[in-house]
Write a protein that holds these residues in place. Structure first.
Motif, PDB file in Angstrom:
ATOM      1  N   ASP A 299     -11.829  17.863 -55.461  1.00 29.82           N
ATOM      2  CA  ASP A 299     -11.922  19.324 -55.493  1.00 29.82           C
ATOM      3  C   ASP A 299     -13.383  19.710 -55.330  1.00 29.82           C
ATOM      4  OD1 ASP A 299     -11.787  22.031 -55.945  1.00 29.82           O
ATOM      5  OD2 ASP A 299     -10.682  21.902 -57.824  1.00 29.82           O
ATOM      6  N   LEU A 300     -13.706  20.338 -54.207  1.00 29.11           N
ATOM      7  CA  LEU A 300     -15.078  20.735 -53.910  1.00 29.11           C
ATOM      8  C   LEU A 300     -15.319  22.127 -54.467  1.00 29.11           C
ATOM      9  CD1 LEU A 300     -15.222  19.501 -50.217  1.00 29.11           C
ATOM     10  CD2 LEU A 300     -15.798  18.243 -52.295  1.00 29.11           C
ATOM     11  N   GLY A 301     -16.207  22.216 -55.438  1.00 30.73           N
ATOM     12  CA  GLY A 301     -16.378  23.459 -56.176  1.00 30.73           C
ATOM     13  C   GLY A 301     -15.318  23.548 -57.255  1.00 30.73           C
ATOM     14  N   CYS A 302     -15.228  22.509 -58.066  1.00 32.65           N
ATOM     15  CA  CYS A 302     -14.107  22.344 -59.009  1.00 32.65           C
ATOM     16  C   CYS A 302     -14.207  23.225 -60.247  1.00 32.65           C
ATOM     17  CB  CYS A 302     -13.982  20.885 -59.427  1.00 32.65           C
ATOM     18  SG  CYS A 302     -15.366  20.270 -60.427  1.00 32.65           S
ATOM     19  N   GLY A 303     -15.342  23.907 -60.456  1.00 34.18           N
ATOM     20  CA  GLY A 303     -15.479  24.743 -61.646  1.00 34.18           C
ATOM     21  C   GLY A 303     -15.376  23.904 -62.911  1.00 34.18           C
ATOM     22  N   ASP A 304     -14.534  24.335 -63.854  1.00 32.93           N
ATOM     23  CA  ASP A 304     -14.392  23.598 -65.106  1.00 32.93           C
ATOM     24  C   ASP A 304     -13.346  22.494 -65.033  1.00 32.93           C
ATOM     25  OD1 ASP A 304     -12.001  24.962 -65.093  1.00 32.93           O
ATOM     26  OD2 ASP A 304     -12.366  26.087 -66.946  1.00 32.93           O
ATOM     27  N   GLY A 305     -12.835  22.219 -63.824  1.00 31.74           N
ATOM     28  CA  GLY A 305     -11.907  21.107 -63.640  1.00 31.74           C
ATOM     29  C   GLY A 305     -10.472  21.399 -64.008  1.00 31.74           C
ATOM     30  N   ARG A 306     -10.134  22.694 -64.158  1.00 32.59           N
ATOM     31  CA  ARG A 306      -8.784  23.026 -64.638  1.00 32.59           C
ATOM     32  C   ARG A 306      -7.701  22.498 -63.697  1.00 32.59           C
ATOM     33  NH1 ARG A 306     -10.511  27.178 -61.618  1.00 32.59           N
ATOM     34  NH2 ARG A 306      -8.993  27.686 -60.002  1.00 32.59           N
TER      35      ARG A 306
ATOM     36  N   LEU B 196     -21.799  22.200 -58.515  1.00 32.28           N
ATOM     37  CA  LEU B 196     -23.256  22.350 -58.570  1.00 32.28           C
ATOM     38  C   LEU B 196     -23.723  22.866 -59.924  1.00 32.28           C
ATOM     39  CD1 LEU B 196     -25.995  22.300 -57.083  1.00 32.28           C
ATOM     40  CD2 LEU B 196     -25.493  24.628 -56.287  1.00 32.28           C
ATOM     41  N   ASP B 197     -22.983  23.799 -60.505  1.00 31.33           N
ATOM     42  CA  ASP B 197     -23.392  24.471 -61.733  1.00 31.33           C
ATOM     43  C   ASP B 197     -23.251  23.547 -62.949  1.00 31.33           C
ATOM     44  OD1 ASP B 197     -23.931  27.282 -63.032  1.00 31.33           O
ATOM     45  OD2 ASP B 197     -22.305  26.370 -64.185  1.00 31.33           O
ATOM     46  N   LEU B 198     -24.320  23.402 -63.716  1.00 33.05           N
ATOM     47  CA  LEU B 198     -24.314  22.464 -64.837  1.00 33.05           C
ATOM     48  C   LEU B 198     -23.339  22.876 -65.936  1.00 33.05           C
ATOM     49  CD1 LEU B 198     -28.125  21.621 -65.167  1.00 33.05           C
ATOM     50  CD2 LEU B 198     -26.290  20.119 -64.349  1.00 33.05           C
ATOM     51  N   ALA B 199     -23.223  24.165 -66.209  1.00 31.95           N
ATOM     52  CA  ALA B 199     -22.291  24.614 -67.248  1.00 31.95           C
ATOM     53  C   ALA B 199     -20.854  24.293 -66.853  1.00 31.95           C
ATOM     54  CB  ALA B 199     -22.461  26.113 -67.487  1.00 31.95           C
ATOM     55  N   ARG B 200     -20.529  24.454 -65.582  1.00 29.34           N
ATOM     56  CA  ARG B 200     -19.180  24.139 -65.121  1.00 29.34           C
ATOM     57  C   ARG B 200     -18.943  22.634 -65.110  1.00 29.34           C
ATOM     58  NH1 ARG B 200     -18.833  28.517 -60.125  1.00 29.34           N
ATOM     59  NH2 ARG B 200     -18.680  30.380 -61.453  1.00 29.34           N
ATOM     60  N   ILE B 201     -19.973  21.879 -64.789  1.00 26.17           N
ATOM     61  CA  ILE B 201     -19.849  20.419 -64.867  1.00 26.17           C
ATOM     62  C   ILE B 201     -19.522  19.999 -66.297  1.00 26.17           C
ATOM     63  CG2 ILE B 201     -21.171  18.265 -64.768  1.00 26.17           C
ATOM     64  CD1 ILE B 201     -22.585  19.436 -62.292  1.00 26.17           C
ATOM     65  N   ALA B 202     -20.200  20.609 -67.259  1.00 26.00           N
ATOM     66  CA  ALA B 202     -19.915  20.311 -68.670  1.00 26.00           C
ATOM     67  C   ALA B 202     -18.468  20.657 -69.013  1.00 26.00           C
ATOM     68  CB  ALA B 202     -20.879  21.077 -69.570  1.00 26.00           C
TER      69      ALA B 202
ATOM     70  N   GLY C  40     -11.978  16.267 -69.376  1.00 26.66           N
ATOM     71  CA  GLY C  40     -11.634  14.884 -69.064  1.00 26.66           C
ATOM     72  C   GLY C  40     -11.572  14.581 -67.579  1.00 26.66           C
ATOM     73  N   VAL C  41     -12.313  15.364 -66.779  1.00 24.88           N
ATOM     74  CA  VAL C  41     -12.293  15.206 -65.330  1.00 24.88           C
ATOM     75  C   VAL C  41     -13.594  14.560 -64.856  1.00 24.88           C
ATOM     76  CG1 VAL C  41     -12.328  16.488 -63.148  1.00 24.88           C
ATOM     77  CG2 VAL C  41     -10.741  17.156 -64.956  1.00 24.88           C
ATOM     78  N   PRO C  42     -13.522  13.482 -64.077  1.00 28.95           N
ATOM     79  CA  PRO C  42     -14.737  12.903 -63.513  1.00 28.95           C
ATOM     80  C   PRO C  42     -15.346  13.858 -62.497  1.00 28.95           C
ATOM     81  CG  PRO C  42     -12.806  11.842 -62.582  1.00 28.95           C
ATOM     82  CD  PRO C  42     -12.318  12.737 -63.680  1.00 28.95           C
ATOM     83  N   VAL C  43     -16.649  14.040 -62.551  1.00 25.01           N
ATOM     84  CA  VAL C  43     -17.286  15.040 -61.701  1.00 25.01           C
ATOM     85  C   VAL C  43     -18.674  14.578 -61.305  1.00 25.01           C
ATOM     86  CG1 VAL C  43     -18.138  16.296 -63.730  1.00 25.01           C
ATOM     87  CG2 VAL C  43     -17.913  17.513 -61.550  1.00 25.01           C
TER      88      VAL C  43
END
Length: 204
Positions: free
Chosen positions: A25-32, A50-56, A62-65
């Motif tokens: 998922d390119l631009g996965c946000g919070d991985g929902r 790209l966004d660190l808060a969304r990566i967190a 529980g999503v690899p990113v």
């Protein structure tokens, strides 16, 4: 501002993905979306954000990113590493849409793209009557805080796919909260649309 069509677009995308698929998922946000694909469909997944808060947020889900700027590509991902690459409500926000689409079909066999339709009749009517940048339920931004850099209609997306020599396997206009396979005057009536793309040589 959260996307008001999140649940709908996730459901539409999931309908196109086979159980056990490999999905990026390119631009996965919070991985929902990827979390649901993992839990409900036993998919192997990877998020790119790209966004660190969304990566967190993805990590908490529980999503690899991995962190990457889509406009610079994802060279760390090998060719054809995934069955599906997803880009949901993001293409209009990147600086290099053609390059991003090309990269999607480098790393995956099929691309699933959801884009807003700026050809919708409400958008046209607001511009014609008010002479101002449109604000609608599916485009809930003022001109000065919108993340959208590019404005496309369904016709424009079809032209872009043809320019890139991509085959549109499926086009689903999203009208009044429902994805349909065919609709009269779809470019006037659809708030957004989902496309399944592949390269011609990928046909079975």
């Amino acid at each position: 501002m959260p996307d008001p069509t999140v649940r709908l677009t996730d459901a539409i995308i999931m309908e196109q993905i086979a159980i056990g698929s490999h999905v990026v998922d390119l631009g996965c946000g919070d991985g929902r979306l990827l979390r649901r694909l993992q839990d409900e469909m036993n998919c192997s997944v990877l998020g790119v954000e790209l966004d660190l808060a969304r990566i967190a947020g993805s990590i908490r889900n529980g999503v690899p990113v991995i962190q990457a700027d889509l406009d610079r590509g994802v060279a760390e991902i090998p060719d054809n590493a995934f069955d599906f690459a997803v880009l949901s409500q993001t293409l209009q926000q990147v600086r290099q849409p053609k390059a991003v689409l090309d990269e999607m079909l480098r790393v995956a066999r099929r691309a699933l793209v959801v884009v807003p339709n700026f050809g919708h009749w409400r958008v046209r009517l607001q511009v014609a009557r008010q002479g101002r940048a449109p604000v609608t339920e599916s485009l809930p931004y003022e001109w000065y805080n919108t993340p959208n850099l590019h404005f496309m209609s369904m016709y424009d997306f079809r032209d872009l796919a043809a320019t890139l020599n991509f085959r549109i396997v499926k086009e689903s206009p999203i009208i009044k909260g429902h994805a349909v396979d065919r609709a009269w005057a779809a470019n006037l009536r659809a708030d957004s649309a989902m496309y399944v793309l592949e390269r011609p040589e990928s046909r079975a």
